[in-house]
Design an enzyme around this catalytic site. Structure first.
Site, mmCIF file in Angstrom:
data_model
loop_
_atom_site.group_PDB
_atom_site.id
_atom_site.type_symbol
_atom_site.label_atom_id
_atom_site.label_comp_id
_atom_site.label_asym_id
_atom_site.label_seq_id
_atom_site.Cartn_x
_atom_site.Cartn_y
_atom_site.Cartn_z
ATOM 1 N N SER A 96 3.126 -2.623 10.205
ATOM 2 C CA SER A 96 4.587 -2.647 10.350
ATOM 3 C C SER A 96 5.216 -3.990 9.966
ATOM 4 O O SER A 96 6.162 -4.445 10.621
ATOM 5 C CB SER A 96 4.994 -2.231 11.776
ATOM 6 O OG SER A 96 4.550 -0.922 12.048
ATOM 7 N N GLU B 25 -5.682 -5.382 10.252
ATOM 8 C CA GLU B 25 -4.648 -4.381 10.504
ATOM 9 C C GLU B 25 -4.933 -3.665 11.825
ATOM 10 O O GLU B 25 -5.721 -2.716 11.859
ATOM 11 C CB GLU B 25 -4.645 -3.344 9.374
ATOM 12 C CG GLU B 25 -4.384 -3.924 8.015
ATOM 13 C CD GLU B 25 -3.808 -2.869 7.081
ATOM 14 O OE1 GLU B 25 -2.670 -3.049 6.634
ATOM 15 O OE2 GLU B 25 -4.477 -1.857 6.831
ATOM 16 N N LYS C 221 0.050 4.229 -0.262
ATOM 17 C CA LYS C 221 -0.630 5.415 0.317
ATOM 18 C C LYS C 221 -0.416 6.613 -0.609
ATOM 19 O O LYS C 221 -0.386 6.464 -1.822
ATOM 20 C CB LYS C 221 -0.148 5.673 1.741
ATOM 21 C CG LYS C 221 -0.156 4.413 2.600
ATOM 22 C CD LYS C 221 -0.009 4.684 4.053
ATOM 23 C CE LYS C 221 0.166 3.368 4.794
ATOM 24 N NZ LYS C 221 -0.038 3.471 6.218
ATOM 25 N N GLU D 265 -7.011 4.399 7.816
ATOM 26 C CA GLU D 265 -6.799 5.843 7.571
ATOM 27 C C GLU D 265 -8.036 6.459 6.935
ATOM 28 O O GLU D 265 -8.376 7.608 7.206
ATOM 29 C CB GLU D 265 -5.547 6.032 6.693
ATOM 30 C CG GLU D 265 -4.277 5.764 7.496
ATOM 31 C CD GLU D 265 -3.101 5.256 6.668
ATOM 32 O OE1 GLU D 265 -3.121 5.375 5.438
ATOM 33 O OE2 GLU D 265 -2.158 4.717 7.290
ATOM 34 N N GLY E 81 2.141 1.843 10.751
ATOM 35 C CA GLY E 81 3.065 2.965 10.641
ATOM 36 C C GLY E 81 3.739 3.331 11.951
ATOM 37 O O GLY E 81 4.355 4.386 12.077
ATOM 38 N N HIS F 134 -9.649 0.862 4.795
ATOM 39 C CA HIS F 134 -8.369 1.095 5.468
ATOM 40 C C HIS F 134 -8.601 2.020 6.663
ATOM 41 O O HIS F 134 -9.409 2.953 6.591
ATOM 42 C CB HIS F 134 -7.354 1.711 4.493
ATOM 43 C CG HIS F 134 -5.959 1.686 5.028
ATOM 44 N ND1 HIS F 134 -5.525 2.583 5.979
ATOM 45 C CD2 HIS F 134 -4.916 0.861 4.780
ATOM 46 C CE1 HIS F 134 -4.265 2.304 6.282
ATOM 47 N NE2 HIS F 134 -3.872 1.262 5.568
ATOM 48 N N ASN G 261 0.868 -1.181 0.000
ATOM 49 C CA ASN G 261 0.000 0.000 0.000
ATOM 50 C C ASN G 261 0.902 1.228 0.000
ATOM 51 O O ASN G 261 1.512 1.543 1.013
ATOM 52 C CB ASN G 261 -0.905 -0.025 1.246
ATOM 53 C CG ASN G 261 -1.747 1.233 1.349
ATOM 54 O OD1 ASN G 261 -1.872 2.002 0.391
ATOM 55 N ND2 ASN G 261 -2.343 1.454 2.515
#
Ligand code: PEP
Length: 250
Positions: free
Chosen positions: A213, A168, A12, A98, A174, A96, A10
């Site tokens: 991660s 996730e 991003k 985010e 991250g 996701h 990904n």
């Protein structure tokens, strides 16, 4: 049919189109385990260039990072599932963390996105996962089960064949902190059990990826767990060498 082993990157909102092409070329030319399916979730602006480079390459496919829940209309700045399908895009990320956090995407909205994506022949990579707060309260399994129930489990067994799930945990995305293989396996097994209740043997064919991660140093032990079928990789997918090592970690 055995479950697909998948290493999904990904990107991003990173890399220029040229940098994306360079990374893709490095991956194409690198030494790749031919059994691993690679998916690159790239910015919308990069889709057609990257697709073009992958035209004759097997087992590397492109994903969009998002699509709108409606097929067309007055939604300035958005991209529809029919548009992605007409470009030959095969996958789309939905849910996701985010997007849930910064764009307020709810379970109900994600259900609409999943339906429109599947209707338009896109395979869905459905992301789910809990915050640190929820994990500390030991409510993580219930939380993920709710995400599945409200967005995904209305699908038919035939539709589920076009879905990949990515667990996730938000606290691991991250942050450099990874769920232990045991923590991830516990959740993946719970997810598979939820799928089994409704979809019986089809649940055994659904790939469930771990994301948070993932790096070359931890991919092997994560991917060795029985219900972890690969990874959704953010930061480490931006480096061809490191991502290549992850691809070869099965
Ligand atoms: C992600 O973006 O889905 C992700 C898991 O990011 P990272 O690997 O950087 O934690």
């Amino acid at each position: 049919m055995p479950r697909k082993k998948i290493a999904a990157g990904n990107w991003k909102m990173n890399l220029s189109p040229n940098e994306g092409v360079k990374l893709t070329m490095n991956l194409i030319q690198g030494n790749r385990d031919p059994k691993t399916h690679v998916i690159l979730a790239v910015p919308a602006t990069h889709l057609s260039q990257i697709q073009d480079k992958l035209k004759y390459v097997s087992k590397i496919e492109v994903a969009a990072q998002n699509c709108h829940q409606k097929e067309s209309g007055a939604f300035t700045g958005e991209i529809s599932a029919p548009m992605l399908n007409s470009m030959g895009v095969k996958y789309v990320l939905v849910g996701h963390s985010e997007r849930r956090e910064y764009f307020g995407e709810s379970n109900a909205l994600l259900k609409e996105k999943i339906d429109i994506a599947l209707k338009n022949k896109l395979k869905v990579i459905f992301c789910c996962g809990e915050s640190l707060d929820i994990r500390k309260k030991k409510a993580h399994v219930k939380h993920v089960q709710k995400q599945l129930k409200e967005s995904l489990l209305h699908l038919t067994a035939a539709q589920m064949k076009d879905v990949v799930i990515a667990y996730e945990p938000i606290w691991a995305i991250g942050t450099g902190e990874t769920a232990s293989p045991q923590q991830a396996q516990e959740m993946h097994l719970a997810i598979r059990k939820s799928l089994k209740k409704k979809y019986k043997s089809t649940a055994d064919n659904v790939s469930i990826l771990y994301g948070g991660s993932v790096k070359p140093a931890n991919a092997k032990e994560l991917f060795a767990m029985p219900d972890i079928d690969g990874g959704l990789v953010g930061g480490a997918s931006l480096d061809a060498k490191g991502f290549g090592e992850i691809i070869n970690s099965f």
